[in-house]
Each structure stands twice: as structure tokens, then as C-alpha cells.
Write a protein that holds these residues in place. Structure first.
Motif, PDB file in Angstrom:
ATOM      1  N   LEU A  14       0.840  -1.198   0.000  1.00 29.36           N
ATOM      2  CA  LEU A  14       0.000   0.000   0.000  1.00 29.36           C
ATOM      3  C   LEU A  14       0.875   1.249   0.000  1.00 29.36           C
ATOM      4  N   PRO A  15       0.346   2.379  -0.509  1.00 26.43           N
ATOM      5  CA  PRO A  15       1.099   3.633  -0.391  1.00 26.43           C
ATOM      6  C   PRO A  15       1.419   3.912   1.080  1.00 26.43           C
ATOM      7  N   ALA A  16       2.529   4.576   1.337  1.00 27.74           N
ATOM      8  CA  ALA A  16       3.071   4.753   2.690  1.00 27.74           C
ATOM      9  C   ALA A  16       2.048   5.289   3.691  1.00 27.74           C
ATOM     10  N   ASP A  17       1.258   6.299   3.314  1.00 34.13           N
ATOM     11  CA  ASP A  17       0.286   6.883   4.250  1.00 34.13           C
ATOM     12  C   ASP A  17      -0.761   5.866   4.671  1.00 34.13           C
ATOM     13  N   TYR A  18      -1.242   5.072   3.708  1.00 36.52           N
ATOM     14  CA  TYR A  18      -2.265   4.076   4.015  1.00 36.52           C
ATOM     15  C   TYR A  18      -1.679   2.914   4.817  1.00 36.52           C
ATOM     16  N   ARG A  19      -0.487   2.487   4.421  1.00 37.76           N
ATOM     17  CA  ARG A  19       0.190   1.391   5.127  1.00 37.76           C
ATOM     18  C   ARG A  19       0.407   1.781   6.590  1.00 37.76           C
ATOM     19  N   GLU A  20       0.890   2.996   6.820  1.00 37.68           N
ATOM     20  CA  GLU A  20       1.146   3.474   8.172  1.00 37.68           C
ATOM     21  C   GLU A  20      -0.152   3.531   8.977  1.00 37.68           C
ATOM     22  N   ALA A  21      -1.229   4.015   8.364  1.00 34.84           N
ATOM     23  CA  ALA A  21      -2.519   4.108   9.060  1.00 34.84           C
ATOM     24  C   ALA A  21      -3.010   2.725   9.491  1.00 34.84           C
ATOM     25  N   LEU A  22      -2.882   1.728   8.610  1.00 34.18           N
ATOM     26  CA  LEU A  22      -3.310   0.369   8.969  1.00 34.18           C
ATOM     27  C   LEU A  22      -2.433  -0.233  10.056  1.00 34.18           C
ATOM     28  N   TYR A  23      -1.132  -0.109   9.927  1.00 32.17           N
ATOM     29  CA  TYR A  23      -0.247  -0.673  10.946  1.00 32.17           C
ATOM     30  C   TYR A  23      -0.530  -0.060  12.312  1.00 32.17           C
ATOM     31  N   LEU A  24      -0.673   1.253  12.358  1.00 34.16           N
ATOM     32  CA  LEU A  24      -0.852   1.911  13.653  1.00 34.16           C
ATOM     33  C   LEU A  24      -2.204   1.596  14.285  1.00 34.16           C
ATOM     34  N   THR A  25      -3.256   1.488  13.474  1.00 35.43           N
ATOM     35  CA  THR A  25      -4.580   1.225  14.052  1.00 35.43           C
ATOM     36  C   THR A  25      -4.854  -0.259  14.226  1.00 35.43           C
ATOM     37  N   GLU A  26      -4.549  -1.053  13.234  1.00 36.09           N
ATOM     38  CA  GLU A  26      -4.903  -2.474  13.277  1.00 36.09           C
ATOM     39  C   GLU A  26      -3.911  -3.315  14.073  1.00 36.09           C
ATOM     40  N   TYR A  27      -2.624  -2.994  14.006  1.00 36.53           N
ATOM     41  CA  TYR A  27      -1.619  -3.844  14.624  1.00 36.53           C
ATOM     42  C   TYR A  27      -1.036  -3.267  15.905  1.00 36.53           C
ATOM     43  N   GLN A  28      -0.996  -1.930  16.008  1.00 39.90           N
ATOM     44  CA  GLN A  28      -0.486  -1.330  17.246  1.00 39.90           C
ATOM     45  C   GLN A  28      -1.618  -0.900  18.170  1.00 39.90           C
ATOM     46  N   GLY A  29      -2.860  -0.973  17.685  1.00 43.38           N
ATOM     47  CA  GLY A  29      -4.013  -0.729  18.540  1.00 43.38           C
ATOM     48  C   GLY A  29      -4.348   0.728  18.812  1.00 43.38           C
ATOM     49  N   LEU A  30      -3.810   1.654  18.023  1.00 45.76           N
ATOM     50  CA  LEU A  30      -4.170   3.055  18.219  1.00 45.76           C
ATOM     51  C   LEU A  30      -5.613   3.273  17.793  1.00 45.76           C
ATOM     52  N   THR A  31      -6.302   4.144  18.501  1.00 42.16           N
ATOM     53  CA  THR A  31      -7.629   4.542  18.046  1.00 42.16           C
ATOM     54  C   THR A  31      -7.430   5.530  16.898  1.00 42.16           C
ATOM     55  N   GLN A  32      -8.482   5.782  16.153  1.00 40.05           N
ATOM     56  CA  GLN A  32      -8.365   6.739  15.060  1.00 40.05           C
ATOM     57  C   GLN A  32      -8.099   8.147  15.593  1.00 40.05           C
ATOM     58  N   ARG A  33      -8.597   8.450  16.769  1.00 42.30           N
ATOM     59  CA  ARG A  33      -8.321   9.756  17.389  1.00 42.30           C
ATOM     60  C   ARG A  33      -6.833   9.860  17.749  1.00 42.30           C
ATOM     61  N   GLU A  34      -6.266   8.785  18.303  1.00 40.89           N
ATOM     62  CA  GLU A  34      -4.838   8.772  18.625  1.00 40.89           C
ATOM     63  C   GLU A  34      -3.995   8.846  17.354  1.00 40.89           C
ATOM     64  N   LEU A  35      -4.458   8.182  16.297  1.00 41.76           N
ATOM     65  CA  LEU A  35      -3.770   8.253  15.012  1.00 41.76           C
ATOM     66  C   LEU A  35      -3.742   9.695  14.518  1.00 41.76           C
ATOM     67  N   ALA A  36      -4.864  10.385  14.634  1.00 41.03           N
ATOM     68  CA  ALA A  36      -4.937  11.779  14.204  1.00 41.03           C
ATOM     69  C   ALA A  36      -3.928  12.634  14.961  1.00 41.03           C
ATOM     70  N   GLU A  37      -3.865  12.452  16.271  1.00 40.14           N
ATOM     71  CA  GLU A  37      -2.912  13.220  17.084  1.00 40.14           C
ATOM     72  C   GLU A  37      -1.476  12.886  16.707  1.00 40.14           C
ATOM     73  N   ARG A  38      -1.193  11.605  16.543  1.00 38.68           N
ATOM     74  CA  ARG A  38       0.180  11.189  16.241  1.00 38.68           C
ATOM     75  C   ARG A  38       0.655  11.718  14.893  1.00 38.68           C
ATOM     76  N   LEU A  39      -0.243  11.717  13.901  1.00 37.47           N
ATOM     77  CA  LEU A  39       0.163  12.125  12.562  1.00 37.47           C
ATOM     78  C   LEU A  39      -0.124  13.592  12.261  1.00 37.47           C
TER      79      LEU A  39
END
Length: 190
Positions: A109-134
Motif C-alpha cells: 500500500l502507499p506509505a500513508d495508508y500502510r502506516e494508518a493500517l499498521y498503527l490502528t490495526e496492529y499497534q491498537g491506536l484509536t483513530q483519534r490517537e492516530l490523528a494526534e500522532r500524525l
């Protein structure tokens, strides 16, 4: 203005340190960001004309510094540092067979999408935490995760025909390409 940097440091340092540490768990990096925040406060405190807005102004500087930190470090986040799918992810043989293919698809996947999936699906970040992190808006983070999932789903459906039980669980699949049938992983080829 009556408020000096020293007074701001004394009043806000402990709370601000916890604020930054909750968002950047690495002690050294969070300390660097905190120092950057106080440097910005020191150099710009004379621009604040309403002392009643001091706290919100300080926390906005901190949020911006945290977002800057993640923007700078996003490019250096290597795939090797990200968690990988393990055999435990699937409860049955069908899912276990697909794990190598799914991993290759996620990696492609393109880097932005790959990173979003890894962080939410595999590291367990919520989408709100993902927003803050990125440093994204909450709706921007949600959209990125949804688009990543849609891209992965399209890759899977282009690659294989799936059979589901009445609850939507995969019970069987037929590869449409050679790579999934050999367990080598697939890049979403039709």
C-alpha cells in the motif's frame, strides 16, 4: 506583560510534561519537544496580549510541536519497526493460509495508508490517537484508515474469490492468481 517565561515554567511545566509524555512515550523525545515548546513560549510570549488565553495558547504550541515531531519522524518509521502479522492472527486454516498474502498486500500500500493500517490495526491506536500522532484532523485520520481498508479489500477481492458463512466469516477461498495458491504472498494481482 506580567507573565514571564520563568513563571510559565513554574506553573505549567509538570502538567505540560505529562501532556507531551502521553503523546510521545519516548522520554528523551518528549523532553526534546517540551524544551522546544518552552523555547517557543519564551521567544513569543510578548505576542500574547490577553493573559486569560495563556493556557490555551501554551497547549496549542505543545500540540503543534507534537504534530511537528511526528511529521518529521513519520518518514523514518521503517516497516521493519512495525509489527508483523503472526500466525495467531487467524483462528483457522483459511486465515492462516492468507496471512503471508495479506502482509505483502499491506506492505504494498502507499506509505500513508500502510502506516494508518499498521498503527490502528496492529499497534491498537484509536483513530483519534492516530490523528494526534500524525497531526491530522480526526475526520482526516478516519478517512485515511477507511481508504486503506478499502484498498486492501479491493486487492484481496481482485486476487481471490471468497466464500463466507452466514456470519460473514471466511470459510474458503479460491485464488485467481498463482501467488496466493503457493502461499508466497500477493501484491493484489488480478
Amino acid at each position: 506583560m506580567a507573565m514571564t517565561t520563568e513563571k510559565v515554567w513554574e506553573e505549567f511545566h509538570p502538567k505540560l510534561k505529562q501532556f507531551v509524555l502521553r503523546r510521545i512515550p519516548d522520554e528523551q523525545s518528549s523532553e526534546d519537544v517540551l524544551q522546544d515548546v518552552f523555547l517557543k513560549i519564551h521567544t513569543h510570549i510578548d505576542t500574547l496580549h490577553n493573559e486569560e488565553k495563556l493556557q490555551s495558547w501554551i497547549y496549542q504550541i505543545a500540540r503543534n510541536a507534537i504534530a511537528d515531531y511526528y511529521r518529521e519522524h513519520r518518514a523514518t518509521l521503517a516497516l521493519s519497526e512495525m509489527p508483523v502479522l503472526t500466525e495467531e492472527a487467524g483462528d483457522d486454516d483459511v486465515i492462516k493460509e492468507l496471512i503471508p498474502s495479506i502482509k505483502v498486500m499491506v506492505d504494498s500500500l502507499p506509505a500513508d495508508y500502510r502506516e494508518a493500517l499498521y498503527l490502528t490495526e496492529y499497534q491498537g491506536l484509536t483513530q483519534r490517537e492516530l490523528a494526534e500522532r500524525l497531526g491530522l484532523s480526526f475526520s482526516g485520520a478516519k478517512s485515511r484508515v477507511q481508504r486503506a481498508r478499502e484498498k486492501l479489500k479491493k486487492m484481496l477481492l481482485d486476487c481471490c474469490h471468497f466464500e463466507f458463512d452466514r456470519r460473514g466469516k471466511v470459510i474458503d477461498y479460491q485464488p485467481r492468481c498463482d501467488c496466493c495458491s503457493h502461499g508466497d504472498g500477493c501484491s493484489g494481482c488480478p
